[in-house]
Write an enzyme that holds these catalytic residues in place. Structure first.
Site, PDB file in Angstrom:
ATOM      1  N   SER A 150       0.869  -1.182   0.000  1.00  0.00           N
ATOM      2  CA  SER A 150       0.000   0.000   0.000  1.00  0.00           C
ATOM      3  C   SER A 150       0.902   1.227   0.000  1.00  0.00           C
ATOM      4  O   SER A 150       2.062   1.146   0.433  1.00  0.00           O
ATOM      5  CB  SER A 150      -0.847   0.012   1.279  1.00  0.00           C
ATOM      6  OG  SER A 150      -1.493   1.263   1.434  1.00  0.00           O
ATOM      7  N   TYR A 163      -1.743  -1.183  10.610  1.00  0.00           N
ATOM      8  CA  TYR A 163      -1.775  -1.463   9.161  1.00  0.00           C
ATOM      9  C   TYR A 163      -0.533  -0.878   8.482  1.00  0.00           C
ATOM     10  O   TYR A 163       0.119  -1.538   7.671  1.00  0.00           O
ATOM     11  CB  TYR A 163      -3.048  -0.844   8.589  1.00  0.00           C
ATOM     12  CG  TYR A 163      -3.239  -0.968   7.090  1.00  0.00           C
ATOM     13  CD1 TYR A 163      -3.720  -2.151   6.524  1.00  0.00           C
ATOM     14  CD2 TYR A 163      -2.977   0.111   6.239  1.00  0.00           C
ATOM     15  CE1 TYR A 163      -3.924  -2.256   5.151  1.00  0.00           C
ATOM     16  CE2 TYR A 163      -3.174   0.011   4.866  1.00  0.00           C
ATOM     17  CZ  TYR A 163      -3.653  -1.169   4.336  1.00  0.00           C
ATOM     18  OH  TYR A 163      -3.853  -1.268   2.967  1.00  0.00           O
TER      19      TYR A 163
HETATM   20  N1  LIG Z   1      -8.636  -0.680  -1.687  1.00  0.00           N
HETATM   21  C1  LIG Z   1      -7.643   0.203  -1.578  1.00  0.00           C
HETATM   22  O1  LIG Z   1      -7.790   1.391  -1.825  1.00  0.00           O
HETATM   23  C2  LIG Z   1      -6.280  -0.268  -1.147  1.00  0.00           C
HETATM   24  C3  LIG Z   1      -5.258   0.682  -1.017  1.00  0.00           C
HETATM   25  C4  LIG Z   1      -3.992   0.268  -0.650  1.00  0.00           C
HETATM   26  C5  LIG Z   1      -3.753  -1.066  -0.424  1.00  0.00           C
HETATM   27  N2  LIG Z   1      -4.748  -1.970  -0.543  1.00  0.00           N
HETATM   28  C6  LIG Z   1      -4.440  -3.375  -0.292  1.00  0.00           C
HETATM   29  O2  LIG Z   1      -4.920  -4.146  -1.371  1.00  0.00           O
HETATM   30  C7  LIG Z   1      -5.347  -5.412  -0.892  1.00  0.00           C
HETATM   31  C8  LIG Z   1      -6.774  -5.661  -1.326  1.00  0.00           C
HETATM   32  O3  LIG Z   1      -7.584  -4.618  -0.848  1.00  0.00           O
HETATM   33  P1  LIG Z   1      -9.165  -4.611  -1.083  1.00  0.00           P
HETATM   34  O4  LIG Z   1      -9.620  -3.263  -0.706  1.00  0.00           O
HETATM   35  O5  LIG Z   1      -9.494  -5.149  -2.416  1.00  0.00           O
HETATM   36  O6  LIG Z   1      -9.604  -5.660   0.050  1.00  0.00           O
HETATM   37  P2  LIG Z   1     -11.040  -6.224   0.384  1.00  0.00           P
HETATM   38  O7  LIG Z   1     -12.079  -5.664  -0.528  1.00  0.00           O
HETATM   39  O8  LIG Z   1     -11.213  -6.025   1.841  1.00  0.00           O
HETATM   40  O9  LIG Z   1     -10.884  -7.761   0.005  1.00  0.00           O
HETATM   41  C9  LIG Z   1     -10.131  -8.567   0.797  1.00  0.00           C
HETATM   42  C10 LIG Z   1     -10.271 -10.000   0.324  1.00  0.00           C
HETATM   43  O10 LIG Z   1      -9.442 -10.750   1.178  1.00  0.00           O
HETATM   44  C11 LIG Z   1     -10.174 -11.849   1.701  1.00  0.00           C
HETATM   45  N3  LIG Z   1      -9.636 -12.107   3.040  1.00  0.00           N
HETATM   46  C12 LIG Z   1      -9.654 -11.280   4.125  1.00  0.00           C
HETATM   47  N4  LIG Z   1      -9.034 -11.876   5.159  1.00  0.00           N
HETATM   48  C13 LIG Z   1      -8.610 -13.088   4.710  1.00  0.00           C
HETATM   49  C14 LIG Z   1      -7.903 -14.150   5.308  1.00  0.00           C
HETATM   50  N5  LIG Z   1      -7.515 -14.097   6.586  1.00  0.00           N
HETATM   51  N6  LIG Z   1      -7.618 -15.242   4.556  1.00  0.00           N
HETATM   52  C15 LIG Z   1      -8.004 -15.308   3.262  1.00  0.00           C
HETATM   53  N7  LIG Z   1      -8.696 -14.332   2.638  1.00  0.00           N
HETATM   54  C16 LIG Z   1      -8.981 -13.224   3.375  1.00  0.00           C
HETATM   55  C17 LIG Z   1     -11.625 -11.423   1.688  1.00  0.00           C
HETATM   56  O11 LIG Z   1     -12.499 -12.523   1.510  1.00  0.00           O
HETATM   57  P3  LIG Z   1     -13.157 -13.323   2.739  1.00  0.00           P
HETATM   58  O12 LIG Z   1     -13.741 -12.290   3.649  1.00  0.00           O
HETATM   59  O13 LIG Z   1     -14.157 -14.223   2.090  1.00  0.00           O
HETATM   60  O14 LIG Z   1     -12.042 -14.077   3.362  1.00  0.00           O
HETATM   61  C18 LIG Z   1     -11.664 -10.543   0.422  1.00  0.00           C
HETATM   62  O15 LIG Z   1     -11.918 -11.323  -0.724  1.00  0.00           O
HETATM   63  C19 LIG Z   1      -5.126  -5.387   0.620  1.00  0.00           C
HETATM   64  O16 LIG Z   1      -3.880  -5.934   0.940  1.00  0.00           O
HETATM   65  C20 LIG Z   1      -5.132  -3.905   0.940  1.00  0.00           C
HETATM   66  O17 LIG Z   1      -4.410  -3.615   2.118  1.00  0.00           O
HETATM   67  C21 LIG Z   1      -6.009  -1.602  -0.895  1.00  0.00           C
END
Ligand SMILES: NC(=O)c1ccc[n+]([C@@H]2O[C@H](COP(=O)([O-])OP(=O)(O)OC[C@H]3O[C@@H](n4cnc5c(N)ncnc54)[C@H](OP(=O)(O)O)[C@@H]3O)[C@@H](O)[C@H]2O)c1
Length: 259
Positions: A150, A163
């Site tokens: 991130s 985080y």
């Molecule tokens: N969105 C942003 O703007 C942003 C910005 C910077 C970085 N990021 C990073 O990008 C990544 C994805 O972000 P996102 O926003 O797309 O996340 P998200 O929408 O919260 O999706 C997370 C996914 O991870 C799964 N998950 C959560 N805990 C888990 C576990 N313990 N084991 C296996 N699966 C798990 C969830 O499915 P289940 O609940 O079914 O397990 C879900 O499919 C993350 O690492 C986040 O920190 C995102």
């Protein structure tokens, strides 16, 4: 007549790619794009029904999609999953470590176990998965480790320190594994997203104050669309990135270059 363009540099044909946390959000977009580029994608998350529904939706692409539900912080489940990958899919070419949970609050409000749990899911489990992937990749002398970190791995905001610490640690892991496995034919890189309007961020993105704050501090003047993360991950998994190692590829519309 000119020949058709040759996109083989970016092809993932014949590869097997595990994308953790790919039932929704950025992970789903990375999985979708990798499958379109020819990878047999293994979808991961804790909700098996959701993964099977996504696998059915992606069915019919250039390569198979298989649901592989497990919790990345469950050591026994991780061991079983990697044993299955070796047995059933003949090995692993690409590991995308995309799971990242977040708990935005001041440090004083964190209990000890909340800190440890978040660090386990966001950082320690990534080391465990990278180790298991390396066990499959090292004997073949090739493999791509890709972490989703991130911009919080480089810059900080109050009220988000666990985080931020985990993501900074992940960037360190990416560089350390690049040094450790580079001599053995593996690469280790990361994608660092900025502000993306995923399902999880929908409320913040839609908020007239918070949403505008983040788009306002991005030179492109808007939030990222979830699918805009995928090209960077496909690039890092492809032959086009064969000499890219230990790099954190920021995809943030320019947010982190502003003073
Ligand atoms: N969105 C942003 O703007 C942003 C910005 C910077 C970085 N990021 C990073 O990008 C990544 C994805 O972000 P996102 O926003 O797309 O996340 P998200 O929408 O919260 O999706 C997370 C996914 O991870 C799964 N998950 C959560 N805990 C888990 C576990 N313990 N084991 C296996 N699966 C798990 C969830 O499915 P289940 O609940 O079914 O397990 C879900 O499919 C993350 O690492 C986040 O920190 C995102």
């Amino acid at each position: 007549m000119r020949p058709a363009p040759d996109l083989s540099l970016f092809s993932l044909e014949g590869t097997v790619a595990l994308v953790t946390g790919s039932g929704r959000g950025l992970g789903l977009e990375i999985a979708r794009a990798m499958n379109r580029a020819g990878a047999h994608v293994l979808l991961n998350g804790r909700d098996g029904d959701r993964l099977r529904a996504v696998a059915a939706e992606l069915d019919g692409g250039p390569a198979p999609v298989t649901a592989l539900p497990f919790d990345v912080a469950d050591r026994a489940a991780v061991r079983d999953a990697f044993a299955r990958i070796g047995r059933e899919f003949g090995g692993l070419d690409v590991l995308v470590q995309n799971v990242g949970q977040r708990n935005r609050k001041p440090l004083l409000e964190f209990a000890d176990d909340e800190i440890l749990t978040l660090l386990d899911v966001d950082l320690a489990s990534s080391l465990v998965l990278a180790r298991e992937a390396a066990r499959l990749m090292l004997p073949r002398g090739r493999g791509r480790l890709i972490a989703v970190t991130s911009v919080a791995g480089q810059i900080a905001k109050a009220g988000d320190c666990v985080y931020t610490a985990a993501k900074a640690g992940l960037s360190g892991m990416v560089r350390a594994l690049a040094a450790e496995y580079g001599p053995h034919g593996l690469t280790s890189n990361a994608v660092a997203p900025g502000f993306f309007a995923t399902e999880t961020n929908a409320a913040i993105a839609a908020d007239p104050v918070a949403g505008a704050y983040f788009s306002g501090r991005t030179p492109m003047g808007r939030w990222g669309r979830p699918e805009e993360i995928a090209g960077a991950a496909v690039f890092l998994a492809s032959s086009a990135a064969s000499y890219v190692n230990g790099h954190v590829l920021v995809v943030d519309g320019g947010a982190t270059i502003l003073m």
